[in-house]
Design an enzyme around this catalytic site. Structure first.
Site, short mmCIF file in Angstrom:
data_model
loop_
_atom_site.label_atom_id
_atom_site.label_comp_id
_atom_site.label_asym_id
_atom_site.label_seq_id
_atom_site.Cartn_x
_atom_site.Cartn_y
_atom_site.Cartn_z
N ARG A 122 0.84 -1.19 0.00
CA ARG A 122 0.00 0.00 0.00
C ARG A 122 0.88 1.24 0.00
NH1 ARG A 122 -3.53 -2.67 -1.69
NH2 ARG A 122 -5.50 -3.22 -0.70
N HIS A 153 -0.68 0.06 -9.90
CA HIS A 153 -1.39 -0.84 -8.99
C HIS A 153 -1.89 -2.11 -9.71
CE1 HIS A 153 -3.64 -0.96 -4.91
NE2 HIS A 153 -3.50 -2.18 -5.38
C1 GLV Z 1 -5.10 -5.05 -4.20
O1 GLV Z 1 -4.35 -4.18 -3.86
C2 GLV Z 1 -5.88 -5.86 -3.30
O2 GLV Z 1 -5.85 -5.60 -2.10
O3 GLV Z 1 -6.56 -6.79 -3.77
#
Ligand code: GLV
Length: 301
Positions: free
Chosen positions: A216, A264
């Site tokens: 994160r 991400h």
């Molecule tokens: C992605 O970051 C998730 O938590 O699935």
């Protein structure tokens, strides 16, 4: 069974998810949150970072099933109905994807491929000395589903990889940091782990070490990273997650020669397998069987 699908999806993702979920549990009635769903009848919600407050006013709600592995954002909603179990997504396919990303990052760092990409942009032909995988020391922070999978894959490929989890204790970390040319973060985001990737931690790594943040954005103190890259204490950073996503236009990370930015995608949820896993829990709920992958709200993951 009346089920609610809610989250920050694009219109296309929404349709795809409902298709996969419906196929996996055809007997249920699946509602999208922009439809006039019967709030009093909803028994379970399948969620992907729903808007705060969205899960209020569902008196028969008995399960919140996340489609995301990390539930930090979900848990920040202080209107979440107390006492309703929350399950996170644990999908072996996602763990494998995450492990592949970790391997790609370590392999690229080990073999200098990020340097060669930079050199290509400068039309510079300059081979660097070869190291063997066994000479590359890696530490994986966080040994949950994804950290564990990453550690196993790195070892299979011959890397000298170690893992650390919070339950190993703070004292176990400095000796690992001192030997780590690459540090991979796969910790869950909790109040205890927020900002762990900071100047104090960077200073314990060998000079020139690399940081790989796949967890994160809030784990990382961005200004500390920029300073550590400037001083050479950190040699390169591979970042998949950011304090603000999408990474803002003018952000210093975009054009930094020693930062590799991913949008991400280190372990995207794969609707094909994840829908079946979410449905397994819904069926267990229906049949009064034990639920899997439950989150401890106190612990934060
Ligand atoms: C992605 O970051 C998730 O938590 O699935």
């Amino acid at each position: 069974m009346q089920l609610l699908l809610t989250g920050s999806f694009s219109a296309q993702e929404r349709g795809e998810w409902r298709g996969h979920l419906q196929a996996a549990l055809p007997g249920a009635r699946w509602w999208l949150d922009d439809e006039a769903f019967p709030a009093a009848e909803i028994e379970a919600a399948v969620v992907a970072n729903p808007a705060p407050g969205r899960l209020q006013g569902l008196p028969r709600l008995r399960l919140i099933q996340s489609l995301w592995a990390g539930v930090d954002r979900l848990l920040r909603d202080d209107t979440l109905p107390a006492g309703v179990p929350i399950a996170r997504m644990v999908d072996p396919a996602m763990n494998e994807t995450m492990a592949e990303t970790a391997l790609w990052a370590v392999l690229s760092l080990h073999r200098g491929f990020f340097d060669y990409a930079r050199q290509q942009a400068e039309r510079r032909w300059q081979p660097h000395p070869l190291r063997r995988a066994g000479e590359v020391r890696v530490t994986v922070l966080g040994l949950g589903e994804m950290g564990g999978a990453a550690l196993r894959l790195l070892r299979q490929h011959g890397y000298d990889a170690a893992g650390w989890r919070r339950s190993d204790g703070e004292a176990a970390l400095p000796p690992l940091l001192a030997r780590s040319g690459v540090l991979i973060n796969l910790l869950p985001l909790t109040p205890q782990t927020t900002g762990v990737l900071n100047a104090a931690l960077f200073s314990q790594l060998p000079p020139g070490a690399a940081i790989v943040n796949l967890a994160r954005g809030a784990h990382l103190v961005e200004a500390d990273l920029l300073a550590a890259l400037d001083s050479g204490q950190i040699g390169h950073a591979v970042l998949d997650v950011f304090a603000t996503e999408p990474l803002p236009d003018g952000h210093a990370f975009w054009a930094h020669p020693r930062i590799t930015v991913l949008p991400h995608v280190a372990a995207q949820t794969d609707a094909r397998s994840a829908a079946a896993i979410a449905v397994r829990n819904l069926v267990a709920l229906q049949q009064g069987q034990p639920l899997s992958n439950l989150v401890d709200r106190q612990r934060g993951y």
